[in-house]
Design an enzyme around this catalytic site. Structure first.
Site, short mmCIF file in Angstrom:
data_model
loop_
_atom_site.label_atom_id
_atom_site.label_comp_id
_atom_site.label_asym_id
_atom_site.label_seq_id
_atom_site.Cartn_x
_atom_site.Cartn_y
_atom_site.Cartn_z
N ASP A 1 2.10 6.69 1.66
CA ASP A 1 1.44 5.53 2.27
C ASP A 1 -0.07 5.79 2.16
O ASP A 1 -0.55 6.80 2.65
CB ASP A 1 1.90 5.48 3.73
CG ASP A 1 1.16 4.43 4.55
OD1 ASP A 1 0.07 4.02 4.15
OD2 ASP A 1 1.71 4.04 5.60
N LYS B 1 6.24 3.85 16.00
CA LYS B 1 5.27 4.88 16.41
C LYS B 1 5.57 5.53 17.78
O LYS B 1 4.77 5.45 18.72
CB LYS B 1 3.86 4.28 16.42
CG LYS B 1 3.42 3.76 15.04
CD LYS B 1 1.95 3.37 15.01
CE LYS B 1 1.50 2.93 13.63
NZ LYS B 1 1.96 1.64 13.16
N ASP C 1 0.82 -1.22 0.00
CA ASP C 1 0.00 0.00 0.00
C ASP C 1 0.85 1.26 0.00
O ASP C 1 0.36 2.34 0.31
CB ASP C 1 -0.94 -0.01 1.21
CG ASP C 1 -0.20 -0.18 2.53
OD1 ASP C 1 1.03 -0.41 2.51
OD2 ASP C 1 -0.86 -0.07 3.57
P1 GTP Z 1 -5.15 -1.04 8.54
O1 GTP Z 1 -6.08 -2.16 8.94
O2 GTP Z 1 -5.91 0.18 8.08
O3 GTP Z 1 -4.07 -0.75 9.53
O4 GTP Z 1 -4.39 -1.51 7.20
P2 GTP Z 1 -3.57 -2.86 6.87
O5 GTP Z 1 -3.38 -3.73 8.05
O6 GTP Z 1 -4.20 -3.44 5.65
O7 GTP Z 1 -2.21 -2.26 6.38
P3 GTP Z 1 -0.86 -1.88 7.18
O8 GTP Z 1 -0.47 -0.54 6.68
O9 GTP Z 1 -1.04 -2.05 8.62
O10 GTP Z 1 0.09 -3.02 6.62
C1 GTP Z 1 1.15 -2.79 5.70
C2 GTP Z 1 1.08 -3.75 4.53
O11 GTP Z 1 1.13 -5.09 5.00
C3 GTP Z 1 -0.22 -3.64 3.71
O12 GTP Z 1 0.11 -3.77 2.34
C4 GTP Z 1 -1.07 -4.81 4.19
O13 GTP Z 1 -1.91 -5.32 3.17
C5 GTP Z 1 -0.01 -5.83 4.59
N1 GTP Z 1 -0.39 -6.66 5.75
C6 GTP Z 1 -0.69 -6.26 7.00
N2 GTP Z 1 -0.93 -7.31 7.80
C7 GTP Z 1 -0.78 -8.42 7.03
C8 GTP Z 1 -0.90 -9.84 7.29
O14 GTP Z 1 -1.23 -10.31 8.39
N3 GTP Z 1 -0.67 -10.67 6.23
C9 GTP Z 1 -0.33 -10.21 5.00
N4 GTP Z 1 -0.13 -11.10 4.02
N5 GTP Z 1 -0.20 -8.89 4.72
C10 GTP Z 1 -0.43 -8.02 5.73
#
Ligand code: GTP
Length: 333
Positions: free
Chosen positions: A218, A159, A108
């Protein structure tokens, strides 16, 4: 080289945009986000991208049934349950049999980072993992990464309160990783790369980081998602030109600094500014859409106003003359 792209998160901060669509399948100026991320990797010698899937894997598999995304070969690895950012790397790397240096990307993050120079930096330091850094005004929402002069990471602080941040350089979400890192990630449970793996590597003295100043965003919140779209149509991305308006705009409607998707119509006298309107949307006569997002198949009635970072989800209807101000429709849980 192979790249592992994390796309399994729930995208909760973007709801209702992500209620049925994974974040990386949302369009940025009409092109799914994942294509913006994957498409630029080929120029750095990436010949296969492993998509680490979790939430709604079918959305990706249906969109790219021939396992090619933006001209790059892709392989799908779907987690049985959310494993966190490091757990996902471990699971996908083992499933794909990665046994050489590989890239990891947060799916993302939109950036014009020179990945080739990050790989060169990683090799020149003999690092176990190397993080791309980006400078921001307020680092408190990010992983903050102070380094020695040679780039060796002193600490990885996720953070911190703003006045306690040791530097304004943050984790930009692109990493070069040696296979030995996989062995450091515990199996069978959720593991965060930011909270566990990077601090552990920093303590071991084998984590490096390289600061650079390319385009970087982001896309995690509605404001940032709008910004990513407006940057794309304003030509702020290197080497990519996209259309702002693909739909039909009435001659006396006023559309500025906005994306209007395929099959959408903007009615007479309507005003659209600073907004993202996806496909097959109807904006009625005299309606005002400002700094907001309308997903596919939304209908906005005559004279309605949708303003101040409102988000209207797929197929929702805004009644004539209704005022939607800083709201999300439907309301996320
Ligand atoms: P929020 O729920 O809004 O915090 O978003 P998110 O958890 O989808 O994204 P975050 O910015 O926290 O995570 C960064 C990247 O890692 C993003 O591209 C997510 O899709 C990916 N990501 C986060 N958690 C996981 C997970 O448990 N498994 C996988 N495969 N990807 C993850």
């Amino acid at each position: 080289m192979k790249a592992l792209v994390l796309v399994g998160g729930f995208g909760t901060r973007l709801r209702p945009l992500t209620l049925t669509t994974p974040k990386q399948m949302l369009p940025i100026a009409g092109i799914p986000m994942i294509e913006w991320v994957v498409g630029r990797l080929a120029q750095y010698g990436v010949d296969e991208v492993i998509l680490s899937l979790g939430y709604r894997p079918d959305a990706f598999i249906e969109a790219y049934p021939d396992q090619t995304c933006a001209g790059v070969a892709i392989r799908y690895v779907t987690e049985p349950e959310p494993l966190g950012t490091a757990g996902a790397v471990r699971y996908a790397a083992l499933e794909a049999g990665l046994n050489e240096t590989f890239l990891v990307l947060n799916g993302d993050v939109l950036t014009d980072l020179d990945v080739g120079s990050l790989i060169d930096f990683h090799r020149s330091r003999g690092a176990e993992a190397t993080i791309a850094l980006h400078r921001v005004e307020d680092p408190s929402a990010f992983g903050v990464v102070p380094t020695h002069d040679d780039g060796r990471v002193i600490a990885f602080v996720e953070k911190p309160p703003r006045d306690e941040a040791p530097t304004d350089l943050i984790n930009a979400g692109t990493y070069v990783v040696e296979p030995s890192v996989i062995d450091r990630i515990p199996a069978g449970r959720q593991v965060s790369i930011e909270r566990e793996t990077f601090p552990q590597l920093a303590d071991a003295g084998s984590l490096y980081a390289m600061a650079a100043d390319p385009y970087w965003l982001d896309t995690g919140t509605p404001q940032l998602y709008i910004a990513a779209n407006l940057d794309a149509i304003a030509g702020r991305r290197v080497g990519i030109q996209v259309e702002a308006v693909s739909g039909t705009v009435a001659p006396d409607a006023n559309v500025t600094n906005s994306v209007v998707g395929v099959g959408s119509t903007i009615g007479a006298g309507a005003e659209v500014t600073g907004s993202v309107i996806m496909s097959n949307v109807i904006v009625g006569e005299g309606a005002i859409i400002r700094d907001s997002i309308l997903m596919h198949d939304v209908e906005v009635g005559t004279g309605a106003t949708v303003v101040d970072c409102s988000v209207v989800g797929i197929g929702e209807r805004v009644s004539p003359n209704q005022a939607v101000n800083a709201e999300r429709i439907p309301l996320p849980d």
